[in-house]
Design a protein around this motif. Structure first.
Motif, PDB file in Angstrom:
ATOM      1  N   VAL A   1      -8.580 -34.121  -7.411  1.00 50.29           N
ATOM      2  CA  VAL A   1      -7.952 -33.019  -6.659  1.00 50.29           C
ATOM      3  C   VAL A   1      -6.827 -32.359  -7.459  1.00 50.29           C
ATOM      4  O   VAL A   1      -6.094 -31.518  -6.933  1.00 50.29           O
ATOM      5  CB  VAL A   1      -7.415 -33.508  -5.291  1.00 50.29           C
ATOM      6  CG1 VAL A   1      -8.562 -34.053  -4.442  1.00 50.29           C
ATOM      7  CG2 VAL A   1      -6.312 -34.555  -5.455  1.00 50.29           C
ATOM      8  N   GLY A   2      -6.680 -32.746  -8.722  1.00 51.09           N
ATOM      9  CA  GLY A   2      -5.670 -32.122  -9.580  1.00 51.09           C
ATOM     10  C   GLY A   2      -4.253 -32.568  -9.321  1.00 51.09           C
ATOM     11  O   GLY A   2      -3.310 -31.847  -9.684  1.00 51.09           O
ATOM     12  N   SER A   3      -4.061 -33.748  -8.709  1.00 54.02           N
ATOM     13  CA  SER A   3      -2.706 -34.216  -8.375  1.00 54.02           C
ATOM     14  C   SER A   3      -2.228 -35.352  -9.266  1.00 54.02           C
ATOM     15  O   SER A   3      -1.178 -35.930  -9.002  1.00 54.02           O
ATOM     16  CB  SER A   3      -2.661 -34.681  -6.910  1.00 54.02           C
ATOM     17  OG  SER A   3      -2.905 -33.607  -6.034  1.00 54.02           O
ATOM     18  N   LEU A   4      -2.993 -35.688 -10.310  1.00 55.62           N
ATOM     19  CA  LEU A   4      -2.595 -36.773 -11.194  1.00 55.62           C
ATOM     20  C   LEU A   4      -1.789 -36.203 -12.359  1.00 55.62           C
ATOM     21  O   LEU A   4      -2.325 -35.546 -13.249  1.00 55.62           O
ATOM     22  CB  LEU A   4      -3.828 -37.515 -11.708  1.00 55.62           C
ATOM     23  CG  LEU A   4      -3.561 -38.802 -12.505  1.00 55.62           C
ATOM     24  CD1 LEU A   4      -2.834 -39.825 -11.647  1.00 55.62           C
ATOM     25  CD2 LEU A   4      -4.864 -39.383 -13.036  1.00 55.62           C
TER      26      LEU A   4
ATOM     27  N   ASP B   1       0.141 -37.007  -1.262  1.00 57.82           N
ATOM     28  CA  ASP B   1      -1.165 -36.621  -1.812  1.00 57.82           C
ATOM     29  C   ASP B   1      -2.207 -37.712  -1.567  1.00 57.82           C
ATOM     30  O   ASP B   1      -3.360 -37.426  -1.223  1.00 57.82           O
ATOM     31  CB  ASP B   1      -1.049 -36.352  -3.316  1.00 57.82           C
ATOM     32  CG  ASP B   1      -0.416 -35.003  -3.625  1.00 57.82           C
ATOM     33  OD1 ASP B   1      -0.427 -34.129  -2.729  1.00 57.82           O
ATOM     34  OD2 ASP B   1       0.094 -34.826  -4.749  1.00 57.82           O
ATOM     35  N   ILE B   2      -1.817 -38.964  -1.756  1.00 63.46           N
ATOM     36  CA  ILE B   2      -2.749 -40.072  -1.494  1.00 63.46           C
ATOM     37  C   ILE B   2      -3.115 -40.102  -0.019  1.00 63.46           C
ATOM     38  O   ILE B   2      -4.286 -40.266   0.349  1.00 63.46           O
ATOM     39  CB  ILE B   2      -2.128 -41.412  -1.930  1.00 63.46           C
ATOM     40  CG1 ILE B   2      -1.857 -41.425  -3.440  1.00 63.46           C
ATOM     41  CG2 ILE B   2      -3.058 -42.571  -1.562  1.00 63.46           C
ATOM     42  CD1 ILE B   2      -1.093 -42.644  -3.917  1.00 63.46           C
ATOM     43  N   ASP B   3      -2.105 -39.934   0.822  1.00 65.86           N
ATOM     44  CA  ASP B   3      -2.333 -39.948   2.274  1.00 65.86           C
ATOM     45  C   ASP B   3      -3.304 -38.843   2.689  1.00 65.86           C
ATOM     46  O   ASP B   3      -4.151 -39.021   3.563  1.00 65.86           O
ATOM     47  CB  ASP B   3      -0.987 -39.771   2.983  1.00 65.86           C
ATOM     48  CG  ASP B   3      -1.071 -40.032   4.476  1.00 65.86           C
ATOM     49  OD1 ASP B   3      -2.087 -40.590   4.923  1.00 65.86           O
ATOM     50  OD2 ASP B   3      -0.120 -39.683   5.191  1.00 65.86           O
ATOM     51  N   THR B   4      -3.214 -37.698   2.031  1.00 66.19           N
ATOM     52  CA  THR B   4      -4.047 -36.546   2.385  1.00 66.19           C
ATOM     53  C   THR B   4      -5.476 -36.685   1.860  1.00 66.19           C
ATOM     54  O   THR B   4      -6.445 -36.359   2.567  1.00 66.19           O
ATOM     55  CB  THR B   4      -3.428 -35.248   1.830  1.00 66.19           C
ATOM     56  OG1 THR B   4      -2.123 -35.084   2.376  1.00 66.19           O
ATOM     57  CG2 THR B   4      -4.295 -34.039   2.175  1.00 66.19           C
ATOM     58  N   HIS B   5      -5.624 -37.201   0.644  1.00 66.23           N
ATOM     59  CA  HIS B   5      -6.918 -37.103  -0.037  1.00 66.23           C
ATOM     60  C   HIS B   5      -7.702 -38.412  -0.146  1.00 66.23           C
ATOM     61  O   HIS B   5      -8.912 -38.373  -0.340  1.00 66.23           O
ATOM     62  CB  HIS B   5      -6.717 -36.528  -1.447  1.00 66.23           C
ATOM     63  CG  HIS B   5      -6.121 -35.156  -1.458  1.00 66.23           C
ATOM     64  ND1 HIS B   5      -6.807 -34.043  -1.021  1.00 66.23           N
ATOM     65  CD2 HIS B   5      -4.891 -34.718  -1.853  1.00 66.23           C
ATOM     66  CE1 HIS B   5      -6.046 -32.972  -1.151  1.00 66.23           C
ATOM     67  NE2 HIS B   5      -4.876 -33.355  -1.650  1.00 66.23           N
TER      68      HIS B   5
END
Length: 568
Positions: free
Chosen positions: A112-115, A21-25
């Motif tokens: 992005v709602g991933s936390l 997710d970090i890599d993407t966003h």
């Protein structure tokens, strides 16, 4: 050699998903180098060993790499206790660099709602009011003074240790972390009478994870102090670059011209412990033991190396590879393509010459040649031989060039604005140049510039008296200082030095290998066999008589035409 088996205390699936997710966003994602280096992605994902290292040459995104590593471990911890990690560096400003990026990663995941859960970022300060505007601010950051806010901190930390909130990352230099632990013990948040007793009894372990940035500038005792607060199975990640400035012992800066090798020997750095275990230290004669024999050293003591620099143009990356990184570490840096790096605006003779200008025999002056935008590196060699720690010749040369290129202070610069800086070795030269150049230029020592960058960089080596250079060779000719000074540039660098700087050669073979960086630059520029791009005097370089000396001081300009990669 008997070693304890290490089981990573992280949920592998969760950790992988968070990193993806970090890599993407987040920003531009991670790069992945060829084996055995693995780049940013490799360091962030490496949970296989208790101790891992990262070598990040100039502009390769070292801090950009360590922040996701800390976040991923905080969010994927699978132990039964509350996750408490510590992020440290040798100085508060270096700590804040990582803190800012860690908060940015968390805010990005949140957006992005991933936390999956909130992470408390606890920035500790020794005693000053932590509410000032100079401190890094962010959604997840809280500032506390461990002296002034000890009771509040104790309540907060005790509640955290009881598992009543989410993961916590504590930020501060090692001595600040020690002060925090000491106050928490004395306030009853943790069992013990103080930090010293906890360390002595082996009961000081509070953190399941430790990250040290700028580890090449932290000396080994401070790493051991920090390590005493890490649990037995906690992972320690060290990031730095031993080809940049090391830690140095305390000394009297106002007496810089009288420094000696014996008084100012570099201390062993935190990153050097990884290099020692890997048997990569060039000299271990001063250590009490030899490195251990580790068969699978890349697996057991991994040292990830970043190869791609996002700051340096290709030609300068190639030069540093040839002079420093390939001979020392086998690293060939990948610089920014020249076509993607903007050039300086051209300064023409008509821009700088007026009716009263003192010119050379061709009716020109030197400044436009030194600022030639087609050359990424210009070397200005002058023949003054009188200066020690302050140099009027170099003040005149640097001042004349800065007059022709307007820059903005970094904090005020927009994307279209130029930024500029001047690196000097000595305080007296710094003070003189600060009074001479425009306010937009930051003038400072190499130590203060490490980690920074500017579009246009000037390096004033100052010393020109051969005896002063020889006596201060361990300081002036240190290749790590050269590396930091040159690698601050983004568009162009101009090195200003006396002829004696290139000709001073240590008689000791070991010292010659360490201090021959300027001689090797001299040869890389092909200065011994080429005609200067311009030659004249200080007067005709500047366009007026600024020295008031009876004899002229000669000046030559040599512009680089590019440097090729080293041959493997």
């Amino acid at each position: 050699m008997q070693r304890h088996h290490y089981t990573p205390p992280y949920d592998g699936t969760s950790l992988g998903n968070i990193i993806d997710d970090i890599d993407t966003h987040w920003k531009n994602g991670f790069n992945t180098e060829t084996e055995p280096y693995r780049g940013q992605d490799g360091f962030v994902r490496d949970t296989n060993q208790k101790l891992t290292g990262l070598q990040g040459p100039p502009g390769t995104g070292k801090t950009y790499t360590v922040a996701p590593a800390a976040v991923a471990r905080a969010l994927s911890y699978s132990g039964d206790d509350a996750f408490t990690g510590v992020v440290s560096a040798h100085a508060h400003d270096a700590v804040d660099e990582v803190l800012d990026d860690v908060n940015d990663v968390l805010e990005t995941l949140d957006d992005v709602g991933s936390l999956s859960q909130s992470v408390r970022l606890l920035r500790l300060h020794p005693g000053s009011d932590p509410s000032g505007s100079e401190y890094v601010e962010g959604e997840f950051i809280s500032h506390y003074s461990y002296s002034n806010d000890r009771e509040t901190l104790a309540d907060l930390f005790e509640e955290h240790l009881e598992g009543n909130d989410g993961p916590m990352l504590v930020f501060g230099p090692p001595m600040t972390i020690r002060g925090f632990v000491d106050k928490m013990a004395k306030e009853g948040a943790i069992d013990g009478e103080g930090a010293d007793q906890l360390i002595e009894n082996g009961n000081a372990a509070l953190f399941q994870y430790a990250l040290v940035d700028e580890a090449s500038m932290m000396d080994l005792p401070l790493l051991f102090l920090l390590g005493s607060f890490v649990t037995k199975m906690g992972q320690v990640q060290l990031a730095g670059d031993h080809r940049q400035l090391p830690p140095i012992q305390q000394h009297d800066w106002p007496k810089e011209d009288r420094r000696t090798v014996e008084n100012h020997t570099p201390a062993l750095s935190a990153l050097d412990i990884v290099r020692f275990l890997r048997d990569e230290l060039e000299d271990v004669s001063y250590l009490a033991r030899d490195p251990p024999n580790i068969a699978q050293v890349d697996d057991e003591v991994p040292l990830h190396r970043l190869l791609k620099t996002y700051r340096l143009p290709e030609s300068i990356a190639n030069l540093l590879s040839r002079l420093i990184y390939y001979p020392g570490d086998g690293i060939i840096l990948e610089g920014r393509p020249e076509s993607q790096v903007s050039r300086l605006p051209r300064v023409t003779q008509s821009n700088v010459i007026s009716q009263d200008t003192t010119t050379d025999s061709d009716g020109q002056i030197g400044v436009p040649y030194a600022l030639d935008p087609s050359s990424r590196l210009s070397v200005i060699v002058h023949h003054d031989d009188q200066a020690t720690d302050i140099n009027p010749v170099e003040q005149a040369l640097v001042g004349a060039m800065t007059d022709e290129v307007a820059v903005k202070e970094e904090s005020e610069a927009d994307d279209d604005d130029l930024t500029g800086g001047v690196v000097v070795p000595y305080r007296r030269q710094r003070a003189a140049l600060q009074n001479r150049v425009d306010d937009g230029y930051l003038v400072n020592t190499v130590e203060k510039f490490q980690g920074g960058e500017r579009d246009l960089m000037f390096v004033s080596m100052t010393a020109s008296d051969p005896g002063a250079i020889y006596r201060g060779a361990d300081f002036l000719l240190d290749p790590r200082r050269f590396n930091v000074a040159l690698s601050r540039m983004k568009r162009k660098a101009v090195l200003v030095a006396s002829e004696a700087m290139f000709q001073t050669v240590p008689t000791d073979l070991e010292a010659f290998e360490d201090q021959s960086i300027w001689l090797r630059l001299y040869n890389e520029m092909d200065i011994p066999s080429r005609t200067p791009d311009w030659e004249g005097s200080v007067e005709t370089f500047v366009g007026e008589d600024v020295l008031n000396r009876p004899e002229a001081v000669d000046v030559e300009i040599y512009n680089s035409t590019g440097f090729s990669k080293p041959n493997p």
